[in-house]
Design a protein around this motif. Structure first.
Motif, PDB file in Angstrom:
ATOM      1  N   VAL A  32      17.319  -3.398  -0.232  1.00 25.96           N
ATOM      2  CA  VAL A  32      17.564  -4.592   0.577  1.00 25.96           C
ATOM      3  C   VAL A  32      17.611  -5.834  -0.299  1.00 25.96           C
ATOM      4  CG1 VAL A  32      16.601  -6.043   2.390  1.00 25.96           C
ATOM      5  CG2 VAL A  32      16.571  -3.558   2.644  1.00 25.96           C
ATOM      6  N   GLY A  33      16.819  -5.872  -1.355  1.00 25.64           N
ATOM      7  CA  GLY A  33      16.789  -7.035  -2.232  1.00 25.64           C
ATOM      8  C   GLY A  33      17.984  -7.148  -3.148  1.00 25.64           C
ATOM      9  N   ASP A  34      18.816  -6.109  -3.212  1.00 29.22           N
ATOM     10  CA  ASP A  34      20.011  -6.147  -4.065  1.00 29.22           C
ATOM     11  C   ASP A  34      21.151  -6.801  -3.285  1.00 29.22           C
ATOM     12  OD1 ASP A  34      22.133  -5.728  -5.762  1.00 29.22           O
ATOM     13  OD2 ASP A  34      21.620  -3.645  -6.196  1.00 29.22           O
ATOM     14  N   VAL A  35      21.539  -8.004  -3.667  1.00 22.90           N
ATOM     15  CA  VAL A  35      22.554  -8.756  -2.921  1.00 22.90           C
ATOM     16  C   VAL A  35      23.949  -8.170  -3.084  1.00 22.90           C
ATOM     17  CG1 VAL A  35      21.224 -10.892  -3.037  1.00 22.90           C
ATOM     18  CG2 VAL A  35      22.829 -10.350  -4.882  1.00 22.90           C
ATOM     19  N   GLU A  36      24.141  -7.285  -4.033  1.00 20.66           N
ATOM     20  CA  GLU A  36      25.466  -6.705  -4.266  1.00 20.66           C
ATOM     21  C   GLU A  36      25.750  -5.506  -3.360  1.00 20.66           C
ATOM     22  OE1 GLU A  36      25.832  -5.776  -8.361  1.00 20.66           O
ATOM     23  OE2 GLU A  36      25.721  -7.869  -9.033  1.00 20.66           O
ATOM     24  N   ILE A  37      24.755  -5.043  -2.625  1.00 20.11           N
ATOM     25  CA  ILE A  37      24.943  -3.899  -1.732  1.00 20.11           C
ATOM     26  C   ILE A  37      25.340  -4.415  -0.355  1.00 20.11           C
ATOM     27  CG2 ILE A  37      23.808  -1.940  -0.627  1.00 20.11           C
ATOM     28  CD1 ILE A  37      22.101  -1.629  -3.071  1.00 20.11           C
ATOM     29  N   GLY A  38      26.448  -3.925   0.166  1.00 18.78           N
ATOM     30  CA  GLY A  38      26.969  -4.380   1.448  1.00 18.78           C
ATOM     31  C   GLY A  38      26.310  -3.696   2.635  1.00 18.78           C
ATOM     32  N   LEU A  39      26.697  -4.142   3.838  1.00 14.37           N
ATOM     33  CA  LEU A  39      26.097  -3.644   5.063  1.00 14.37           C
ATOM     34  C   LEU A  39      26.398  -2.170   5.285  1.00 14.37           C
ATOM     35  CD1 LEU A  39      24.506  -4.211   7.631  1.00 14.37           C
ATOM     36  CD2 LEU A  39      26.656  -4.953   8.714  1.00 14.37           C
ATOM     37  N   GLU A  40      27.623  -1.714   4.994  1.00 11.52           N
ATOM     38  CA  GLU A  40      27.983  -0.315   5.212  1.00 11.52           C
ATOM     39  C   GLU A  40      27.161   0.608   4.337  1.00 11.52           C
ATOM     40  OE1 GLU A  40      29.869   0.799   7.588  1.00 11.52           O
ATOM     41  OE2 GLU A  40      30.162  -1.281   8.258  1.00 11.52           O
ATOM     42  N   ALA A  41      26.896   0.190   3.111  1.00 10.11           N
ATOM     43  CA  ALA A  41      26.066   1.008   2.220  1.00 10.11           C
ATOM     44  C   ALA A  41      24.630   1.089   2.737  1.00 10.11           C
ATOM     45  CB  ALA A  41      26.100   0.421   0.811  1.00 10.11           C
ATOM     46  N   LEU A  42      24.148   0.001   3.314  1.00 13.49           N
ATOM     47  CA  LEU A  42      22.805   0.004   3.870  1.00 13.49           C
ATOM     48  C   LEU A  42      22.697   0.946   5.069  1.00 13.49           C
ATOM     49  CD1 LEU A  42      21.889  -3.806   3.732  1.00 13.49           C
ATOM     50  CD2 LEU A  42      21.044  -1.989   2.241  1.00 13.49           C
ATOM     51  N   LYS A  43      23.733   0.941   5.930  1.00 11.38           N
ATOM     52  CA  LYS A  43      23.725   1.831   7.092  1.00 11.38           C
ATOM     53  C   LYS A  43      23.723   3.291   6.654  1.00 11.38           C
ATOM     54  CE  LYS A  43      26.094  -1.328  10.288  1.00 11.38           C
ATOM     55  NZ  LYS A  43      27.314  -1.536  11.115  1.00 11.38           N
ATOM     56  N   ALA A  44      24.522   3.611   5.657  1.00 13.10           N
ATOM     57  CA  ALA A  44      24.582   4.992   5.177  1.00 13.10           C
ATOM     58  C   ALA A  44      23.235   5.421   4.586  1.00 13.10           C
ATOM     59  CB  ALA A  44      25.699   5.122   4.144  1.00 13.10           C
ATOM     60  N   HIS A  45      22.587   4.519   3.887  1.00 11.97           N
ATOM     61  CA  HIS A  45      21.300   4.852   3.279  1.00 11.97           C
ATOM     62  C   HIS A  45      20.208   4.999   4.332  1.00 11.97           C
ATOM     63  CE1 HIS A  45      18.672   5.122  -0.235  1.00 11.97           C
ATOM     64  NE2 HIS A  45      17.787   4.402   0.463  1.00 11.97           N
ATOM     65  N   PHE A  46      20.286   4.246   5.410  1.00 17.82           N
ATOM     66  CA  PHE A  46      19.262   4.298   6.439  1.00 17.82           C
ATOM     67  C   PHE A  46      19.198   5.674   7.098  1.00 17.82           C
ATOM     68  CE2 PHE A  46      17.806   3.787  10.822  1.00 17.82           C
ATOM     69  CZ  PHE A  46      16.605   3.122  10.635  1.00 17.82           C
ATOM     70  N   HIS A  47      20.327   6.342   7.252  1.00 21.29           N
ATOM     71  CA  HIS A  47      20.351   7.645   7.910  1.00 21.29           C
ATOM     72  C   HIS A  47      19.587   8.700   7.118  1.00 21.29           C
ATOM     73  CE1 HIS A  47      22.916   6.459  11.166  1.00 21.29           C
ATOM     74  NE2 HIS A  47      23.842   5.985  10.326  1.00 21.29           N
ATOM     75  N   GLY A  48      19.415   8.480   5.831  1.00 20.26           N
ATOM     76  CA  GLY A  48      18.678   9.458   5.024  1.00 20.26           C
ATOM     77  C   GLY A  48      17.213   9.097   4.825  1.00 20.26           C
ATOM     78  N   MET A  49      16.705   8.094   5.524  1.00 25.55           N
ATOM     79  CA  MET A  49      15.327   7.653   5.330  1.00 25.55           C
ATOM     80  C   MET A  49      14.314   8.502   6.099  1.00 25.55           C
ATOM     81  SD  MET A  49      15.460   5.265   3.143  1.00 25.55           S
ATOM     82  CE  MET A  49      13.802   4.654   3.236  1.00 25.55           C
ATOM     83  N   GLY A  50      14.732   9.215   7.119  1.00 17.90           N
ATOM     84  CA  GLY A  50      13.821  10.068   7.865  1.00 17.90           C
ATOM     85  C   GLY A  50      13.344   9.426   9.155  1.00 17.90           C
ATOM     86  N   GLU A  51      12.894  10.284  10.066  1.00 17.96           N
ATOM     87  CA  GLU A  51      12.454   9.804  11.368  1.00 17.96           C
ATOM     88  C   GLU A  51      11.150   9.012  11.291  1.00 17.96           C
ATOM     89  OE1 GLU A  51      12.201  13.111  13.976  1.00 17.96           O
ATOM     90  OE2 GLU A  51      14.378  13.513  13.972  1.00 17.96           O
ATOM     91  N   ASP A  52      10.281   9.395  10.377  1.00 20.24           N
ATOM     92  CA  ASP A  52       9.016   8.672  10.276  1.00 20.24           C
ATOM     93  C   ASP A  52       9.257   7.228   9.823  1.00 20.24           C
ATOM     94  OD1 ASP A  52       9.908   9.457   7.806  1.00 20.24           O
ATOM     95  OD2 ASP A  52       7.943  10.102   7.051  1.00 20.24           O
ATOM     96  N   PHE A  53      10.223   7.044   8.932  1.00 22.45           N
ATOM     97  CA  PHE A  53      10.560   5.694   8.491  1.00 22.45           C
ATOM     98  C   PHE A  53      11.173   4.889   9.634  1.00 22.45           C
ATOM     99  CE2 PHE A  53      13.430   2.507   6.849  1.00 22.45           C
ATOM    100  CZ  PHE A  53      12.722   1.908   5.802  1.00 22.45           C
ATOM    101  N   ALA A  54      12.103   5.508  10.355  1.00 21.90           N
ATOM    102  CA  ALA A  54      12.768   4.804  11.458  1.00 21.90           C
ATOM    103  C   ALA A  54      11.778   4.416  12.559  1.00 21.90           C
ATOM    104  CB  ALA A  54      13.880   5.690  12.030  1.00 21.90           C
ATOM    105  N   ALA A  55      10.728   5.240  12.748  1.00 22.50           N
ATOM    106  CA  ALA A  55       9.754   4.918  13.787  1.00 22.50           C
ATOM    107  C   ALA A  55       8.885   3.716  13.390  1.00 22.50           C
ATOM    108  CB  ALA A  55       8.880   6.134  14.063  1.00 22.50           C
ATOM    109  N   LEU A  56       8.570   3.618  12.127  1.00 24.71           N
ATOM    110  CA  LEU A  56       7.723   2.519  11.655  1.00 24.71           C
ATOM    111  C   LEU A  56       8.518   1.231  11.412  1.00 24.71           C
ATOM    112  CD1 LEU A  56       5.430   4.401   9.113  1.00 24.71           C
ATOM    113  CD2 LEU A  56       4.780   3.520  11.362  1.00 24.71           C
ATOM    114  N   PHE A  57       9.779   1.366  11.006  1.00 28.99           N
ATOM    115  CA  PHE A  57      10.600   0.197  10.678  1.00 28.99           C
ATOM    116  C   PHE A  57      11.932   0.312  11.420  1.00 28.99           C
ATOM    117  CE2 PHE A  57       7.975   1.354   6.987  1.00 28.99           C
ATOM    118  CZ  PHE A  57       7.191   0.216   6.871  1.00 28.99           C
TER     119      PHE A  57
END
Length: 238
Positions: A32-57
């Motif tokens: 998130v702190g890397d300003v060169e990473i766009g929104l689409e890349a962030l969305k793709a990365h979020f799907h691999g974070m796991g359900e426990d991460f999504a529940a907390l954040f």
């Protein structure tokens, strides 16, 4: 110019799944702190974070990682102000972590532990505030108590500040000198009177001068006087 610090260092033991979750959280914060990473890349990365991460954040409509921003005092600067060292899991699946930093994000660390290390709760740690120069009001500290329900932060009450050196010198009590004692003043007649030692010396001298010589004569010195006394002997040899 001086530099101020907020320092802390402590260990905590968590479960292996909690340690794995913390590694993923740290990776997401760096992303998130890397300003060169766009929104689409962030969305793709979020799907691999796991359900426990999504529940907390949980994600928001604006960004999938907006749930992380609540960890930081300033959402525009999602940066960890401390380091976390991970140990190896023991036979019971417990992992020792070590938090440390010289510009320690006290609030961020407390929220992170509350959400991601619940097996270690209740938990607490201390921090210290100091400065690389000796300046009044720059030293202190406090502690954080973390439970499942809340995070309580308490700053330690500093000692009353002493005045700076110029103020201390201005308000310091005056120096005391011992009272001067003048020697007693004798009356005029007492001041001029010879003491016993002087009389004894003069008497001995006169005895030597008046001792008989070989012709049966006495040697008499004319004008022998004592200080302040009348004439002792004066005249010609008899």
């Amino acid at each position: 110019m001086s530099n101020s610090y907020t320092k802390a260092a402590f260990g905590i033991v968590v479960t292996s799944p909690e340690a794995d979750l913390l590694r993923r959280v740290i990776g997401a914060i760096e992303l998130v702190g890397d300003v060169e990473i766009g929104l689409e890349a962030l969305k793709a990365h979020f799907h691999g974070m796991g359900e426990d991460f999504a529940a907390l954040f949980p994600r928001t409509a604006e960004s999938p990682f907006d749930g992380l921003l609540d960890l930081f005092p300033d959402e525009n600067f999602p940066i960890l102000d401390f380091e976390i060292d991970f140990g190896e899991a023991d036979a019971d699946g417990r992992v020792a972590l070590f938090f440390s930093g010289e510009q320690f994000g006290v609030e961020t660390a407390a929220k992170l532990i509350q959400r991601c290390a619940q097996s270690a709760l209740p938990f607490g740690f201390e921090w210290a505030s100091d400065c690389d120069r000796l300046r009044a009001g720059e030293f202190g500290g406090g502690y954080v108590a973390i439970s499942h329900a809340a995070v309580a932060r308490q700053a330690q009450t500093p000692h009353p500040q002493r005045p700076s050196r110029p103020d201390a010198a201005r308000h310091s009590p005056p120096k005391r000198h011992p009272a001067r004692v003048d020697p007693p003043t004798l009356p005029k007649d007492e001041e001029d009177r010879p003491d016993g030692a002087e009389v004894a010396l003069v008497g001995a001298a006169l005895a030597r001068l008046t001792r008989p010589n070989g012709r049966g004569e006495e040697r008499v010195r004319k004008g022998v006087r004592t200080r302040g006394s009348s004439e002792l002997s004066q005249g010609d040899d008899p």
